[in-house]
Design an enzyme around this catalytic site. Structure first.
Site, PDB file in Angstrom:
ATOM      1  N   ASP A   1      62.259  32.305 -11.050  1.00 53.48           N
ATOM      2  CA  ASP A   1      62.943  33.418 -11.732  1.00 53.48           C
ATOM      3  C   ASP A   1      64.113  32.946 -12.578  1.00 53.48           C
ATOM      4  O   ASP A   1      64.317  33.428 -13.696  1.00 53.48           O
ATOM      5  CB  ASP A   1      63.405  34.447 -10.699  1.00 53.48           C
ATOM      6  CG  ASP A   1      62.241  35.072  -9.939  1.00 53.48           C
ATOM      7  OD1 ASP A   1      61.156  35.191 -10.538  1.00 53.48           O
ATOM      8  OD2 ASP A   1      62.410  35.432  -8.760  1.00 53.48           O
TER       9      ASP A   1
ATOM     10  N   ASP B   1      65.760  38.121 -15.958  1.00 59.12           N
ATOM     11  CA  ASP B   1      64.355  38.253 -15.581  1.00 59.12           C
ATOM     12  C   ASP B   1      64.252  39.392 -14.577  1.00 59.12           C
ATOM     13  O   ASP B   1      64.962  39.392 -13.563  1.00 59.12           O
ATOM     14  CB  ASP B   1      63.853  36.948 -14.966  1.00 59.12           C
ATOM     15  CG  ASP B   1      62.382  37.018 -14.581  1.00 59.12           C
ATOM     16  OD1 ASP B   1      61.562  37.281 -15.468  1.00 59.12           O
ATOM     17  OD2 ASP B   1      62.072  36.822 -13.389  1.00 59.12           O
TER      18      ASP B   1
ATOM     19  N   GLU C   1      62.945  40.797 -21.154  1.00 60.79           N
ATOM     20  CA  GLU C   1      61.585  40.782 -21.685  1.00 60.79           C
ATOM     21  C   GLU C   1      61.051  42.208 -21.803  1.00 60.79           C
ATOM     22  O   GLU C   1      61.471  43.097 -21.061  1.00 60.79           O
ATOM     23  CB  GLU C   1      60.668  39.958 -20.779  1.00 60.79           C
ATOM     24  CG  GLU C   1      60.662  40.412 -19.336  1.00 60.79           C
ATOM     25  CD  GLU C   1      59.874  39.491 -18.447  1.00 60.79           C
ATOM     26  OE1 GLU C   1      58.979  38.804 -18.957  1.00 60.79           O
ATOM     27  OE2 GLU C   1      60.160  39.460 -17.243  1.00 60.79           O
TER      28      GLU C   1
END
Length: 378
Positions: A357, A190, A274
């Site tokens: 996170d 992340d 991502e």
């Protein structure tokens, strides 16, 4: 496959004078033909090259520099117009001598009496490079490389605003189909501002915040610059000092990113992150400076080509995937953590306490694992 290798150059006084002449001549050619295109209409690069011969007769000092660099300046102008016509960039602008200076020269090879000659020769064992009109130049960089396999295409010589000279050598390599490794380890990451990378294993890599460390000095120097007379010697000296601070920020930031990426690739076979929408992230004006300082997009780009080179796997989860809202233990979705100030939360369904996170990185890992399984099964 093309790959560039960048080296720092250490020049003699004669060589630095010759390079500065070439910068000026290449800039003159670019601006001259751009002005002609503005006055009349767009001229093709082939016609500009024919006009260059008459221009060299009119301005004899153009003959003192590498003629290939002048032609490359013409083709750079043509590329700028193509990008403009394709609506990728704005209309080409005139080049200034006060910004970063650069010119490109192509590698030309000839064979005479069975012996091959080249105007660009790279010798990494002795840390030297031969360049047109410059001769042998001392270089530094890539301490672990003895030679570079592949055909040299061109060399781009650059002078940074700090006064340092660099050469970037573009090499054409035969593309090798690297066999994919047998995947044994996986990690989801992340990306954020406070912690630049948080892994699904619970590891957190802090953002070094290089801009914040040197912001006080930058403000002082920029305040000093605003009070000085533009074009004076002191004005130029202060600009160099500001450039050096920015150079230190860039180098420290890049070193931090390379260290993190290399460790992730070394320890894992499958890496999932991502997709980032940087433009939309800039709408948050309170975090814009920190987002730019973190260079999140650069981490993704580096992971992409380094995993391909090592034969490992890299996947990007859709940016709209609710990684922070899903509980990584039971899959329950919550809407109570919309605010970024909430760093941990308790799941209403299973009661587990989730770090925002770490929980997001675990969800990203599982979503990326699905993508990997679909690829392997198909």
């Amino acid at each position: 496959m093309y790959k560039a290798y960048k080296f720092r150059m250490y020049l003699s006084d004669e060589q630095s004078t010759q390079i500065n002449k070439t910068f000026g001549c290449a800039r003159f050619i670019y601006n001259h033909f751009l002005n002609k295109c503005k006055e009349n209409k767009y001229i093709k690069a082939y016609d500009m090259c024919n006009m260059l011969k008459d221009l060299q007769e009119e301005y004899e000092w153009l003959k003192e520099v590498d003629s290939c660099a002048l032609r490359c300046a013409i083709f750079n102008l043509e590329t700028s117009f193509k990008n403009f016509l394709s609506k990728r960039t704005s209309y080409p602008k005139f080049k200034s001598k006060y910004n970063k200076q650069s010119y490109r020269t192509n590698c030309i090879k000839r064979t005479y009496k069975g012996k091959e000659y080249s105007n660009i020769i790279l010798d990494l064992k002795n840390k030297k490079i031969k360049l047109p009109k410059l001769g042998i130049v001392n270089i530094r960089g890539y301490r672990n490389l003895d030679h570079i396999e592949g055909k040299i295409i061109n060399a781009c010589i650059t002078k940074e605003t700090t006064g340092k000279y660099y050469v970037s050598v573009l090499v054409e390599k035969q593309e090798v189909n690297t066999e994919k490794v047998k995947a044994e380890s996986i990690v989801g990451i992340d990306l954020g501002v406070k912690d630049i990378v948080v892994t699904s294993n619970g590891e957190k890599y802090k953002n070094s915040r290089e801009l914040d460390k040197r912001e006080k000095r930058l403000k002082r120097l920029q305040r000093k610059l605003s009070r000085q007379m533009k074009g004076s010697n002191n004005y130029r000296k202060t600009k160099i000092l500001i450039s050096r601070v920015y150079s230190k920020i860039k180098n420290a930031r890049q070193h931090n990113i390379i260290t993190i990426v290399n460790r992730l690739i070394k320890e894992n076979d499958i890496i999932i992150s991502e997709k980032l929408q940087i433009k939309q992230m800039h709408n948050n004006h309170t975090l814009t400076k920190n987002i730019l300082d973190a260079s999140l997009n650069k981490i993704c780009q580096m992971l992409k080509w380094k995993t391909k080179e090592k034969g490992k796997y890299y996947y990007q989860v859709d940016s709209y995937f609710p990684s922070s809202k899903l509980c990584s233990h039971c899959g329950n979705k919550t809407e109570k953590i919309k605010s970024l100030s909430i760093r941990s939360w308790t799941c209403d369904s299973c009661g587990s306490i989730n770090d925002r996170d770490v929980n997001a990185s675990i969800n990203i890992m599982f979503e990326g694992l699905k993508m990997y399984m679909n690829e392997v099964l198909i």
